[in-house]
Design a protein around this motif. Structure first.
Motif, mmCIF file in Angstrom:
data_model
loop_
_atom_site.group_PDB
_atom_site.id
_atom_site.type_symbol
_atom_site.label_atom_id
_atom_site.label_comp_id
_atom_site.label_asym_id
_atom_site.label_seq_id
_atom_site.Cartn_x
_atom_site.Cartn_y
_atom_site.Cartn_z
ATOM 1 N N VAL A 1 -2.316 -30.856 18.640
ATOM 2 C CA VAL A 1 -2.502 -29.547 18.029
ATOM 3 C C VAL A 1 -3.742 -29.655 17.148
ATOM 4 O O VAL A 1 -3.899 -30.649 16.426
ATOM 5 N N ALA A 2 -4.614 -28.669 17.188
ATOM 6 C CA ALA A 2 -5.831 -28.713 16.370
ATOM 7 C C ALA A 2 -6.225 -27.311 15.921
ATOM 8 O O ALA A 2 -6.015 -26.336 16.647
ATOM 9 N N ARG A 3 -6.751 -27.242 14.726
ATOM 10 C CA ARG A 3 -7.316 -26.014 14.183
ATOM 11 C C ARG A 3 -8.564 -26.383 13.386
ATOM 12 O O ARG A 3 -8.695 -27.511 12.928
ATOM 13 N N ALA A 4 -9.460 -25.409 13.189
ATOM 14 C CA ALA A 4 -10.693 -25.663 12.451
ATOM 15 C C ALA A 4 -11.055 -24.458 11.611
ATOM 16 O O ALA A 4 -10.644 -23.332 11.907
ATOM 17 N N THR A 5 -11.825 -24.707 10.572
ATOM 18 C CA THR A 5 -12.373 -23.637 9.751
ATOM 19 C C THR A 5 -13.668 -24.128 9.127
ATOM 20 O O THR A 5 -13.923 -25.332 9.072
ATOM 21 N N THR A 6 -14.469 -23.183 8.671
ATOM 22 C CA THR A 6 -15.700 -23.526 7.971
ATOM 23 C C THR A 6 -15.507 -23.237 6.496
ATOM 24 O O THR A 6 -15.027 -22.161 6.118
ATOM 25 N N ILE A 7 -15.863 -24.223 5.677
ATOM 26 C CA ILE A 7 -15.698 -24.128 4.229
ATOM 27 C C ILE A 7 -17.072 -24.125 3.579
ATOM 28 O O ILE A 7 -17.926 -24.954 3.926
ATOM 29 N N ALA A 8 -17.288 -23.204 2.629
ATOM 30 C CA ALA A 8 -18.578 -23.101 1.926
ATOM 31 C C ALA A 8 -18.634 -24.125 0.801
ATOM 32 O O ALA A 8 -18.598 -23.786 -0.381
ATOM 33 N N ALA A 9 -18.684 -25.372 1.199
ATOM 34 C CA ALA A 9 -18.780 -26.491 0.255
ATOM 35 C C ALA A 9 -19.339 -27.679 1.032
ATOM 36 O O ALA A 9 -19.135 -27.772 2.247
ATOM 37 N N PRO A 10 -20.026 -28.588 0.348
ATOM 38 C CA PRO A 10 -20.555 -29.759 1.058
ATOM 39 C C PRO A 10 -19.431 -30.680 1.529
ATOM 40 O O PRO A 10 -18.331 -30.660 0.966
ATOM 41 N N PRO A 11 -19.685 -31.500 2.565
ATOM 42 C CA PRO A 11 -18.649 -32.403 3.082
ATOM 43 C C PRO A 11 -18.005 -33.268 1.998
ATOM 44 O O PRO A 11 -16.792 -33.531 2.068
ATOM 45 N N ALA A 12 -18.756 -33.708 1.003
ATOM 46 C CA ALA A 12 -18.179 -34.563 -0.045
ATOM 47 C C ALA A 12 -17.073 -33.834 -0.815
ATOM 48 O O ALA A 12 -16.060 -34.439 -1.176
ATOM 49 N N ALA A 13 -17.243 -32.536 -1.064
ATOM 50 C CA ALA A 13 -16.231 -31.758 -1.796
ATOM 51 C C ALA A 13 -14.964 -31.581 -0.942
ATOM 52 O O ALA A 13 -13.848 -31.624 -1.461
ATOM 53 N N VAL A 14 -15.130 -31.389 0.359
ATOM 54 C CA VAL A 14 -13.984 -31.235 1.257
ATOM 55 C C VAL A 14 -13.282 -32.584 1.429
ATOM 56 O O VAL A 14 -12.045 -32.671 1.376
ATOM 57 N N PHE A 15 -14.070 -33.642 1.583
ATOM 58 C CA PHE A 15 -13.517 -34.995 1.726
ATOM 59 C C PHE A 15 -12.637 -35.338 0.528
ATOM 60 O O PHE A 15 -11.559 -35.926 0.690
ATOM 61 N N ALA A 16 -13.068 -34.970 -0.670
ATOM 62 C CA ALA A 16 -12.296 -35.265 -1.888
ATOM 63 C C ALA A 16 -10.913 -34.611 -1.841
ATOM 64 O O ALA A 16 -9.939 -35.172 -2.357
ATOM 65 N N GLN A 17 -10.794 -33.437 -1.218
ATOM 66 C CA GLN A 17 -9.505 -32.738 -1.104
ATOM 67 C C GLN A 17 -8.558 -33.451 -0.139
ATOM 68 O O GLN A 17 -7.344 -33.398 -0.289
ATOM 69 N N ILE A 18 -9.110 -34.136 0.850
ATOM 70 C CA ILE A 18 -8.296 -34.754 1.902
ATOM 71 C C ILE A 18 -7.966 -36.210 1.588
ATOM 72 O O ILE A 18 -6.856 -36.678 1.839
ATOM 73 N N ASN A 19 -8.914 -36.935 1.045
ATOM 74 C CA ASN A 19 -8.795 -38.389 0.881
ATOM 75 C C ASN A 19 -7.865 -38.805 -0.255
ATOM 76 O O ASN A 19 -7.547 -39.976 -0.379
ATOM 77 N N ASP A 20 -7.405 -37.854 -1.060
ATOM 78 C CA ASP A 20 -6.516 -38.132 -2.201
ATOM 79 C C ASP A 20 -5.251 -37.285 -2.041
ATOM 80 O O ASP A 20 -5.296 -36.062 -2.192
ATOM 81 N N PHE A 21 -4.114 -37.933 -1.724
ATOM 82 C CA PHE A 21 -2.866 -37.185 -1.518
ATOM 83 C C PHE A 21 -2.482 -36.357 -2.741
ATOM 84 O O PHE A 21 -1.807 -35.336 -2.599
ATOM 85 N N HIS A 22 -2.895 -36.753 -3.936
ATOM 86 C CA HIS A 22 -2.564 -35.984 -5.139
ATOM 87 C C HIS A 22 -3.180 -34.575 -5.068
ATOM 88 O O HIS A 22 -2.638 -33.636 -5.647
ATOM 89 N N LYS A 23 -4.294 -34.421 -4.349
ATOM 90 C CA LYS A 23 -4.942 -33.112 -4.237
ATOM 91 C C LYS A 23 -4.341 -32.243 -3.134
ATOM 92 O O LYS A 23 -4.651 -31.060 -3.043
ATOM 93 N N TRP A 24 -3.485 -32.825 -2.310
ATOM 94 C CA TRP A 24 -2.870 -32.055 -1.218
ATOM 95 C C TRP A 24 -1.948 -30.966 -1.752
ATOM 96 O O TRP A 24 -1.659 -30.006 -1.050
ATOM 97 N N GLU A 25 -1.461 -31.133 -2.985
ATOM 98 C CA GLU A 25 -0.552 -30.131 -3.556
ATOM 99 C C GLU A 25 -1.184 -28.742 -3.549
ATOM 100 O O GLU A 25 -0.497 -27.738 -3.401
ATOM 101 N N ALA A 26 -2.517 -28.683 -3.665
ATOM 102 C CA ALA A 26 -3.224 -27.401 -3.699
ATOM 103 C C ALA A 26 -3.263 -26.709 -2.337
ATOM 104 O O ALA A 26 -3.412 -25.490 -2.264
ATOM 105 N N TRP A 27 -3.113 -27.479 -1.236
ATOM 106 C CA TRP A 27 -3.300 -26.841 0.069
ATOM 107 C C TRP A 27 -2.277 -27.238 1.141
ATOM 108 O O TRP A 27 -2.242 -26.620 2.209
#
Length: 180
Positions: free
Chosen positions: A29-55
């Motif tokens: 299963v796959a989905r995609a979206t475009t986010i108006a932020a640089p890859p480093a900002a998006v990576f920070a949301q994914i690479n830290d489970f503590h930040k998953w609470e937001a999404w």
């Protein structure tokens, strides 16, 4: 008469089992979206489970869900455990690969409602100067029980719909973080 009923039940059961056995042995299963932020900002949301609470869409399905973290604080070796109601079940996620601003792979182990393992992959691709295309995919093997469940439930709609909600919430979180 009872013998005919028993024979009929055996034939029907064998027929259903034969149909279930022909279902695909793997799923993706796959989905995609475009986010108006640089890859480093998006990576920070994914690479830290503590930040998953937001999404994380499953966290919102059960506000009383028990959550815990183990291992590394972020990146490879970070572990997140959850236990909740029947909608979210119980399981564990471990970051098994992390390439800054490019990709994060997460091993999923589901304990309830039934045992299964899957691999989730987040792939980040820069788009222009300040946008990132994020692809969230999950793949795994279908055991006999999963094949039977997929005959009555559409896996792509069920999981894909949650991915869409999660990506929309991740977009909000990453865009806000990149502006601060």
């Amino acid at each position: 008469m009872l013998l005919r009923i028993l024979i009929g039940l055996v034939v029907v059961t064998a027929g259903v089992a034969a149909v279930v056995a022909t279902r695909p042995a793997e799923f993706r299963v796959a989905r995609a979206t475009t986010i108006a932020a640089p890859p480093a900002a998006v990576f920070a949301q994914i690479n830290d489970f503590h930040k998953w609470e937001a999404w994380n869409p499953w966290g919102k399905m059960d506000p009383g869900m028990k959550q815990s973290y183990e291992g590394e604080p972020a990146g490879v070796g970070a572990v997140y455990r959850w236990s909740g109601n029947n909608e979210v079940g119980e399981g564990r996620m471990t970051i098994v690969e992390s390439r800054p601003s490019e990709q994060v792979k997460v091993q999923l182990e589901f304990y309830k409602p039934f045992a299964a393992t899957s691999l989730a992959t987040f792939t980040l691709m820069p788009q222009g100067t300040n946008q990132t295309l994020v692809m969230w995919s999950m793949e795994g093997q279908n055991n006999f029980m999963a094949k039977a469940v997929h005959m009555v439930m559409n896996m792509d709609k069920m999981i894909g719909g949650q991915f869409e909600k999660g990506l929309a919430a991740m977009k909000t979180a990453a865009e806000a973080a990149s502006k601060s």
